[in-house]
Design an enzyme around this catalytic site. Sequence first.
Site, PDB file in Angstrom:
ATOM      1  N   PHE A   1       0.809  -1.223   0.000  1.00 17.99           N
ATOM      2  CA  PHE A   1       0.000   0.000   0.000  1.00 17.99           C
ATOM      3  C   PHE A   1       0.834   1.260   0.000  1.00 17.99           C
ATOM      4  O   PHE A   1       0.391   2.313  -0.471  1.00 17.99           O
ATOM      5  CB  PHE A   1      -0.966  -0.010   1.198  1.00 17.99           C
ATOM      6  CG  PHE A   1      -0.371   0.391   2.515  1.00 17.99           C
ATOM      7  CD1 PHE A   1      -0.451   1.707   2.981  1.00 17.99           C
ATOM      8  CD2 PHE A   1       0.254  -0.543   3.331  1.00 17.99           C
ATOM      9  CE1 PHE A   1       0.086   2.077   4.193  1.00 17.99           C
ATOM     10  CE2 PHE A   1       0.781  -0.185   4.554  1.00 17.99           C
ATOM     11  CZ  PHE A   1       0.707   1.122   4.992  1.00 17.99           C
ATOM     12  N   LYS A   2       2.041   1.185   0.505  1.00 18.96           N
ATOM     13  CA  LYS A   2       2.847   2.392   0.655  1.00 18.96           C
ATOM     14  C   LYS A   2       3.376   2.905  -0.673  1.00 18.96           C
ATOM     15  O   LYS A   2       3.941   3.999  -0.732  1.00 18.96           O
ATOM     16  CB  LYS A   2       3.981   2.125   1.648  1.00 18.96           C
ATOM     17  CG  LYS A   2       3.426   1.866   3.042  1.00 18.96           C
ATOM     18  CD  LYS A   2       4.456   1.412   4.041  1.00 18.96           C
ATOM     19  CE  LYS A   2       3.792   1.108   5.378  1.00 18.96           C
ATOM     20  NZ  LYS A   2       4.731   0.629   6.399  1.00 18.96           N
ATOM     21  N   ASP A   3       3.172   2.143  -1.749  1.00 22.11           N
ATOM     22  CA  ASP A   3       3.541   2.639  -3.077  1.00 22.11           C
ATOM     23  C   ASP A   3       2.815   3.942  -3.399  1.00 22.11           C
ATOM     24  O   ASP A   3       3.378   4.827  -4.053  1.00 22.11           O
ATOM     25  CB  ASP A   3       3.202   1.593  -4.151  1.00 22.11           C
ATOM     26  CG  ASP A   3       4.241   0.482  -4.234  1.00 22.11           C
ATOM     27  OD1 ASP A   3       5.429   0.770  -4.031  1.00 22.11           O
ATOM     28  OD2 ASP A   3       3.855  -0.668  -4.492  1.00 22.11           O
TER      29      ASP A   3
END
Length: 434
Positions: A106-108
């Site tokens: 998700f941190k992309d």
Amino acid sequence: MKYYSTNLHTPDVTLEEAVVKGLAADRGLFMPREIKRLPDEFFENIDRMSFQEIACEVAAAFFGDDIPREDLDRIVCDTLSFDCPVVKVEDNIYSLELFHGPTLAFKDVGARFMARLLQYFIRKKGGDREVNVLVATSGDTGSAVANGFLGVDGIHVYVLYPKGKVSPIQECQFTTLGQNITAIEVDGVFDDCQRLVKSAFMDEELNERLVLTSANSINVARFLPQAFYYFNAYARMKGAGKKDGLVICVPSGNFGNITAGLFAHRMGLPVKRFIAANNANDIFFNYLQTGVYSPKASVQTIANAMDVGDPSNFARILDLYGNSHERITSLVSGATYSDAQIRETMRDCYRSTGYTLDPHGACGYRALKDGLLPAETGIFLETAHPAKFKETVEEAISDEVPIPAPLAAFMKGEKRSIPLPSTFPDFKSWLLGR
């Protein structure tokens, strides 16, 4: 838009200053002076909009006072070169899959947005001083930030990670890149890494000699864009006729992800309530039960990205709701699960639905199974691809988890890292020696 510190002891700053500084001079976290509510027309039409179109409107509400719309739209669309789909797992439980980006986590979203925003400010300023990005990681943050900033001119990234406490695949994703990425293997836990980063920002000598910023969720440019996929999830649920009684469950570590969801709610996102799902690091869960926040040393679990004993973004949640325990608990409930329960959940979900959870998503799914009311529909955030935790997941489900091609490519690289103790003088000395 002006940004103030949660500690309220420093003057307001601009967006550019908040992004470049990362942390306020009084050690507080930056908060926007205004959280704009999106118009009713936006929500009426949202199910007919693409993810990128939705994100551009949300970004304009956050950053439109500081960046021309054409430039901001370009940054958003370049960031979101992948989808974050909502997938049905059971009749009333859906997965918001956030692992379709370059590093399958998700941190992309936040890391790619911040990299592009910081590069925008550097180019606008035209300075020749290199910006040094410090990031502490318990797993996926390091890979997302490293890959988001890889090859960006004028920026060098230092990824601090706890030795032996991230999965081998996660480690490969930020120790094999080279170029402008340096991995620092800290002899300690994630909280030690986070402490080193925060101490660096407060050190006068370091800041005189180096331009420092953070890419952890303490940085407003990292956590605010994560609101994009909450709005997208609502749009997809509305399109499926499932928009009423929505409950969103967020696997929570440093609490940047759920904080972005709470900002989205303040902007008008029609969500009934949130659940913060913890592993054995249950500091926020205990706060919800007692009203007392008692940080403690983190413990190692199989959901390692959530192994945080003093979540930084708790300060933002308190600030958002005026330090009111009653207001927070009226919207947010909590859950906490042991490693044994996480393994059990991965096994049971796979057997009953065929859906493969990663250990973090398993906490979110389990919390919905335990806490959904009959009239509610739940969405849990599947924050990383299960192959990133291949051995753990395969042991739980008694089946093979194929490795996607992007992960396989990372695993072929050569590990390069700098081993350091967890003491700040050693870290400072090494940085100055660079």
